[in-house]
Write an enzyme that holds these catalytic residues in place. Structure first.
Site, PDB file in Angstrom:
ATOM      1  N   ASN A 144      -3.538 -12.405   5.687  1.00  0.00           N
ATOM      2  CA  ASN A 144      -2.624 -11.595   4.886  1.00  0.00           C
ATOM      3  C   ASN A 144      -2.086 -12.484   3.760  1.00  0.00           C
ATOM      4  O   ASN A 144      -1.217 -13.314   3.977  1.00  0.00           O
ATOM      5  CB  ASN A 144      -1.491 -11.096   5.793  1.00  0.00           C
ATOM      6  CG  ASN A 144      -0.495 -10.219   5.055  1.00  0.00           C
ATOM      7  OD1 ASN A 144      -0.591 -10.034   3.833  1.00  0.00           O
ATOM      8  ND2 ASN A 144       0.461  -9.683   5.778  1.00  0.00           N
ATOM      9  N   ARG A 166      -5.874  -8.057   4.988  1.00  0.00           N
ATOM     10  CA  ARG A 166      -4.930  -6.996   4.664  1.00  0.00           C
ATOM     11  C   ARG A 166      -4.932  -6.814   3.151  1.00  0.00           C
ATOM     12  O   ARG A 166      -4.727  -7.774   2.403  1.00  0.00           O
ATOM     13  CB  ARG A 166      -3.529  -7.388   5.112  1.00  0.00           C
ATOM     14  CG  ARG A 166      -2.542  -6.332   4.731  1.00  0.00           C
ATOM     15  CD  ARG A 166      -1.138  -6.772   4.959  1.00  0.00           C
ATOM     16  NE  ARG A 166      -0.265  -5.676   4.588  1.00  0.00           N
ATOM     17  CZ  ARG A 166       0.982  -5.833   4.214  1.00  0.00           C
ATOM     18  NH1 ARG A 166       1.506  -7.028   4.160  1.00  0.00           N
ATOM     19  NH2 ARG A 166       1.714  -4.791   3.906  1.00  0.00           N
ATOM     20  N   HIS A 176       2.388   0.720   4.402  1.00  0.00           N
ATOM     21  CA  HIS A 176       2.588   0.499   5.848  1.00  0.00           C
ATOM     22  C   HIS A 176       1.625   1.350   6.682  1.00  0.00           C
ATOM     23  O   HIS A 176       1.881   1.608   7.858  1.00  0.00           O
ATOM     24  CB  HIS A 176       4.020   0.862   6.311  1.00  0.00           C
ATOM     25  CG  HIS A 176       5.083  -0.047   5.793  1.00  0.00           C
ATOM     26  ND1 HIS A 176       6.316   0.416   5.394  1.00  0.00           N
ATOM     27  CD2 HIS A 176       5.117  -1.384   5.614  1.00  0.00           C
ATOM     28  CE1 HIS A 176       7.063  -0.595   4.986  1.00  0.00           C
ATOM     29  NE2 HIS A 176       6.348  -1.702   5.108  1.00  0.00           N
ATOM     30  N   ARG A 231      15.230  -3.719  -2.249  1.00  0.00           N
ATOM     31  CA  ARG A 231      14.700  -2.648  -3.118  1.00  0.00           C
ATOM     32  C   ARG A 231      15.609  -1.422  -3.084  1.00  0.00           C
ATOM     33  O   ARG A 231      16.139  -1.075  -2.027  1.00  0.00           O
ATOM     34  CB  ARG A 231      13.299  -2.234  -2.645  1.00  0.00           C
ATOM     35  CG  ARG A 231      12.245  -3.269  -2.926  1.00  0.00           C
ATOM     36  CD  ARG A 231      10.906  -2.874  -2.323  1.00  0.00           C
ATOM     37  NE  ARG A 231      10.447  -3.889  -1.398  1.00  0.00           N
ATOM     38  CZ  ARG A 231       9.477  -3.723  -0.510  1.00  0.00           C
ATOM     39  NH1 ARG A 231       8.842  -2.574  -0.434  1.00  0.00           N
ATOM     40  NH2 ARG A 231       9.134  -4.698   0.294  1.00  0.00           N
ATOM     41  N   GLU A 237       0.384  -5.235  13.164  1.00  0.00           N
ATOM     42  CA  GLU A 237      -0.551  -4.969  12.074  1.00  0.00           C
ATOM     43  C   GLU A 237      -1.774  -5.881  12.157  1.00  0.00           C
ATOM     44  O   GLU A 237      -2.880  -5.464  11.837  1.00  0.00           O
ATOM     45  CB  GLU A 237       0.170  -5.137  10.726  1.00  0.00           C
ATOM     46  CG  GLU A 237       1.125  -3.972  10.466  1.00  0.00           C
ATOM     47  CD  GLU A 237       2.125  -4.224   9.356  1.00  0.00           C
ATOM     48  OE1 GLU A 237       3.037  -5.045   9.562  1.00  0.00           O
ATOM     49  OE2 GLU A 237       2.006  -3.605   8.290  1.00  0.00           O
TER      50      GLU A 237
END
Ligand code: ADP
Length: 403
Positions: A10, A96, A185, A246, A389
């Protein structure tokens, strides 16, 4: 083929996370993190899981991603910290990839044509895709002949119908720039929803699931019969719920209003929306929910307000998902906040008993395991499902390589 050992990569702009997984047992043999790639004081933190855990942090000059990946490979075969004797034991690499646009609807074996396709996606994911591509190219260079598979955060959401992904902008922008909702996601939402169906003992095709992935980045996804039908993140991972730094969804007119008032250029405004807003922006304390919860407890009103906004927005999204699917069978909480904070889970579902949602306080105090935390009388099952993940990427990689 079950004896496959898969390296999951990743790659971020200056970091690289990795896990090396034995697919026979799905055990993590080793994992780690390269930080500050291309910057001063770069280092690798590597953990070997063999007869107990053995961690080491090494200061290394990681001048670029290729150097970092070479370091990871050297650690995997290292006499002391390694878990294999030879690089040929790496059966495949799963990468990823953040954005697959409309082009990549599922995981894919990477070849030169796919790399070209990924490069075409850079325009709509300028922050995320370039480091992903750099990581893939470095691995291809260092491990020629080893199959590489790309697993996309956006792929799971490609089942969304047009009425949930279209923005009400001039249609030509969709045609010219592929401006639409993509959602992120996806690997996590897919993984936890499949686990939840297993925990419920029901086929996923029969279930209406709301998946709440609440971490540094947060998104909620409506999953009807195993397919994503709507999700809170959009064209980028900025839309939706207020996050650590965010802003989530705001009135779009605020962007030009604040730029004008503060005399900001595009980059400065982008930084404000992505890095200085959210929980950090409202509380002024931190982007880490633990710090903000502590501050709220100690009486900091802005900290408390930021948490209230977060919980309110997640609750509202659960209601939206119910409306979109015509009901809910299971609500899932996952990721850093969803898995660890009983207080926030409880606050989020407050007042939703009219929908048959209720959490049992004793069960809600559990951490880090798959558990149904609903009250016995609740019609909707509420569950904590720790996300994984990396394992999901490794499984996808195995599936694609097998084909
Ligand atoms: P990422 O999106 O980077 O993968 P994670 O899923 O690891 O993030 O989530 C990180 C977030 O989880 C941080 O904001 C952290 O504060 C929060 N978190 C972790 N443990 C707890 C806890 N016990 N209570 C509240 N928040 C927590």
């Amino acid at each position: 083929m079950d004896g496959m050992k898969i390296l999951v990569i990743n790659c971020g702009s200056s970091s690289l996370k990795y896990q090396f997984i034995d697919m026979k047992t799905e055990e993590v043999l080793a994992k780690g993190l390269c930080e500050r790639i291309g910057l001063e004081n770069s280092f690798v933190k590597h953990t070997k899981h063999f007869n107990g855990d053995d961690s080491v942090t090494l200061n290394k000059n990681l001048s670029d991603h290729k150097v970092a990946i070479k370091e990871v490979l050297d650690l995997l075969i290292d006499a002391k910290y390694g878990v294999i004797s030879n690089m040929s034991e790496i059966s495949a690499v799963g990468h990823r990839i953040v954005h697959g646009a409309e082009r990549f609807k599922s995981s894919t074996l990477i070849d030169d044509k796919v790399i070209e396709g990924l490069k075409d996606c850079i325009e709509i994911a300028p922050l995320h895709n370039p480091p992903n591509i750099t990581g893939i190219e470095a691995c291809m260079h260092l491990m020629p002949g080893v199959p590489m598979v790309g697993v996309f955060d956006t792929a799971f959401h490609q089942t969304m119908p047009a009425h949930s992904y279209m923005y009400a902008l001039p249609y030509e922008y969709y045609e010219k720039y592929k401006v639409r909702k993509y959602g992120f996601h996806g690997t996590s939402h897919k993984y936890v929803s499949e686990r939840a169906a297993i925990l419920a003992g029901k086929p996923i095709e029969s279930l209406k699931i709301v998946s709440c992935h609440l971490g540094n980045g947060s998104s909620v996804c409506a999953i009807d019969g195993g397919k994503s039908v709507d999700t809170s993140m959009g064209f980028t991972p900025l839309e939706g719920i207020i996050m650590g730094t965010r802003c989530g969804s705001i009135d779009p007119a605020l962007v030009t209003y604040i730029m004008q008032k503060e005399g900001l250029d595009i980059k400065a405004m982008n930084d404000i929306l992505n890095k200085n807003s959210g929980i950090l922006g409202i509380s002024g304390v931190s982007s880490d929910f633990r710090d903000v919860l502590d501050a709220a407890e100690a009486g900091n009103e802005r900290a408390a307000q930021s948490i209230d906004v977060f919980c309110y927005q997640v609750r509202k999204l659960i209601g939206q998902c119910a409306a979109v699917m015509g009901g809910i069978d299971i609500i899932i909480f996952t990721a850093g906040i969803g898995e660890n904070s009983g207080t926030l889970r409880k606050t989020i579902v407050e007042g939703l008993d009219f929908m048959g949602i209720g959490i049992d306080d004793t069960k809600n105090s559990v951490r880090g395991e798959e558990i149904d935390i609903s009250t016995d009388s609740a019609k909707v099952r509420t569950m904590i499902i720790p996300t994984n993940e990396e394992l999901a990427i490794a499984r996808e990689t195995k599936r694609i390589v097998r084909k």
